[in-house]
Design an enzyme around this catalytic site. Sequence first.
Site, mmCIF file in Angstrom:
data_model
loop_
_atom_site.group_PDB
_atom_site.id
_atom_site.type_symbol
_atom_site.label_atom_id
_atom_site.label_comp_id
_atom_site.label_asym_id
_atom_site.label_seq_id
_atom_site.Cartn_x
_atom_site.Cartn_y
_atom_site.Cartn_z
ATOM 1 N N ASP A 76 0.808 -1.234 0.000
ATOM 2 C CA ASP A 76 0.000 0.000 0.000
ATOM 3 C C ASP A 76 0.832 1.271 0.000
ATOM 4 O O ASP A 76 0.483 2.257 0.664
ATOM 5 C CB ASP A 76 -0.948 0.029 1.216
ATOM 6 N N GLY A 100 2.240 2.397 -3.118
ATOM 7 C CA GLY A 100 2.061 3.035 -4.424
ATOM 8 C C GLY A 100 2.712 2.296 -5.584
ATOM 9 O O GLY A 100 2.862 2.852 -6.667
ATOM 10 N N LYS A 101 3.061 1.015 -5.382
ATOM 11 C CA LYS A 101 3.685 0.243 -6.472
ATOM 12 C C LYS A 101 2.804 0.250 -7.721
ATOM 13 O O LYS A 101 3.280 0.466 -8.824
ATOM 14 C CB LYS A 101 3.917 -1.224 -6.065
ATOM 15 N N THR A 102 1.515 -0.025 -7.513
ATOM 16 C CA THR A 102 0.626 -0.160 -8.669
ATOM 17 C C THR A 102 0.500 1.175 -9.401
ATOM 18 O O THR A 102 0.595 1.230 -10.638
ATOM 19 C CB THR A 102 -0.765 -0.658 -8.228
ATOM 20 N N TYR A 103 0.301 2.243 -8.643
ATOM 21 C CA TYR A 103 0.159 3.569 -9.268
ATOM 22 C C TYR A 103 1.431 3.928 -10.036
ATOM 23 O O TYR A 103 1.372 4.394 -11.173
ATOM 24 C CB TYR A 103 -0.091 4.632 -8.192
ATOM 25 N N LYS A 125 2.255 -9.077 -12.876
ATOM 26 C CA LYS A 125 2.228 -9.085 -11.412
ATOM 27 C C LYS A 125 2.192 -10.562 -11.061
ATOM 28 O O LYS A 125 1.125 -11.187 -11.037
ATOM 29 C CB LYS A 125 0.992 -8.334 -10.892
ATOM 30 N N ASP A 150 -5.175 -4.640 -9.101
ATOM 31 C CA ASP A 150 -3.869 -4.163 -9.582
ATOM 32 C C ASP A 150 -3.705 -4.483 -11.069
ATOM 33 O O ASP A 150 -3.208 -3.667 -11.840
ATOM 34 C CB ASP A 150 -2.716 -4.837 -8.810
ATOM 35 N N GLY A 162 3.951 -6.506 -1.669
ATOM 36 C CA GLY A 162 4.525 -6.108 -0.380
ATOM 37 C C GLY A 162 5.874 -5.438 -0.578
ATOM 38 O O GLY A 162 6.021 -4.542 -1.407
HETATM 39 N N1 LIG Z 1 -0.119 9.622 -5.019
HETATM 40 C C1 LIG Z 1 -1.191 9.168 -4.359
HETATM 41 N N2 LIG Z 1 -2.101 10.030 -3.861
HETATM 42 C C2 LIG Z 1 -3.163 9.599 -3.162
HETATM 43 N N3 LIG Z 1 -3.426 8.306 -2.905
HETATM 44 C C3 LIG Z 1 -2.565 7.391 -3.376
HETATM 45 C C4 LIG Z 1 -1.403 7.765 -4.125
HETATM 46 N N4 LIG Z 1 -0.725 6.645 -4.447
HETATM 47 C C5 LIG Z 1 -1.433 5.622 -3.924
HETATM 48 N N5 LIG Z 1 -2.536 6.070 -3.277
HETATM 49 C C6 LIG Z 1 -3.519 5.282 -2.512
HETATM 50 O O1 LIG Z 1 -2.832 4.250 -1.855
HETATM 51 C C7 LIG Z 1 -3.393 2.984 -2.213
HETATM 52 C C8 LIG Z 1 -2.242 2.018 -2.390
HETATM 53 O O2 LIG Z 1 -1.555 2.315 -3.605
HETATM 54 P P1 LIG Z 1 -1.071 1.125 -4.512
HETATM 55 O O3 LIG Z 1 -0.413 1.704 -5.715
HETATM 56 O O4 LIG Z 1 -2.197 0.181 -4.743
HETATM 57 O O5 LIG Z 1 0.010 0.482 -3.507
HETATM 58 P P2 LIG Z 1 0.762 -0.928 -3.590
HETATM 59 O O6 LIG Z 1 0.671 -1.368 -5.011
HETATM 60 O O7 LIG Z 1 2.161 -0.635 -3.135
HETATM 61 O O8 LIG Z 1 0.058 -1.829 -2.629
HETATM 62 C C9 LIG Z 1 -4.203 3.227 -3.485
HETATM 63 O O9 LIG Z 1 -5.328 2.408 -3.565
HETATM 64 C C10 LIG Z 1 -4.600 4.651 -3.357
HETATM 65 O O10 LIG Z 1 -5.804 4.719 -2.642
HETATM 66 MG MG LIG Z 2 -0.231 -3.041 -5.869
#
Ligand SMILES: Nc1ncnc2c1ncn2[C@@H]1O[C@H](COP(=O)(O)OP(=O)(O)O)[C@@H](O)[C@H]1O
Ligand SMILES: [Mg+2]
Length: 228
Positions: free
Chosen positions: A12, A14-17, A37, A53, A117
């Site tokens: 959680d 931001g890997k996916t973003y 993934k 994801d 993770g």
């Molecule tokens: N830049 C950002 N601004 C606001 N919320 C974010 C941002 N990046 C991620 N998030 C929030 O955090 C959550 C986890 O991001 P995600 O990319 O899914 O993490 P991971 O892939 O590492 O588990 C997302 O569902 C979103 O709600």
């Molecule tokens: Mg992810």
Amino acid sequence: MKPLFITATDTDIGKTYVCAGLAHSLKKLDIDVGIMKPFACGIKQKTGFSSNDLTILANAAMVDDDETIINPFFFPVPASPYTAAKNLGVKIDIAHVMECFRKLDKIHDIILVEGIGGIMTPILKDYAIIDLIKDLDANTIIVTSSKIGTVNHTVLTSNICKNMNIPIKGLIINNFDSTGYPIPELERDLSALTDLPVLCSLPHMKKFDLSKYSDLIQEKVDISTLVS
Ligand SMILES: Nc1ncnc2c1ncn2[C@@H]1O[C@H](COP(=O)(O)OP(=O)(O)O)[C@@H](O)[C@H]1O
Ligand SMILES: [Mg+2]
């Protein structure tokens, strides 16, 4: 091209973003990007891909590769792959993951691989995400947050990668909760403490806008340096 593995200091973060933003940016350079993934755990989505994801990543890279190849292992349990597989009595086969990767690598220019993770997330008893990065011979990006505590997690992650001779392209600070360290301070200290470049810091976004997110990445990062 070597795959680019997106790992993080934790789940959680931001890997996916970040992976989606990078995929979108690479596509703008006319690079044929594949995404993968290998392991996803969590609540199964009712429609489309089992893991959300994969929906985000496949949409960003605009690929229609089969789910069984881009996500060979999905466990409907919020746990590490090791724990989820134990609980469900499933045997994880790393050779199968590698075979899926090779299939994707044949049809795309570069594969962006999202971890699960952090780097020590266990897959098998003696096999963690870091071992998968090694087997894939991937370059790595470490996504970190600005939360207090991130310095410890980032130094730990960076040190383990260095001990395993994993090539790290740099850090990306994802400011997803906006209540932690001031970003300039964090950029200064993380780069000094890890000797790694901070590729960029991404702002808090109320609603995820892929195109805006990838523009922000492209403004700050020379994307061509990430592919080799
Ligand atoms: N830049 C950002 N601004 C606001 N919320 C974010 C941002 N990046 C991620 N998030 C929030 O955090 C959550 C986890 O991001 P995600 O990319 O899914 O993490 P991971 O892939 O590492 O588990 C997302 O569902 C979103 O709600
Ligand atoms: Mg992810």
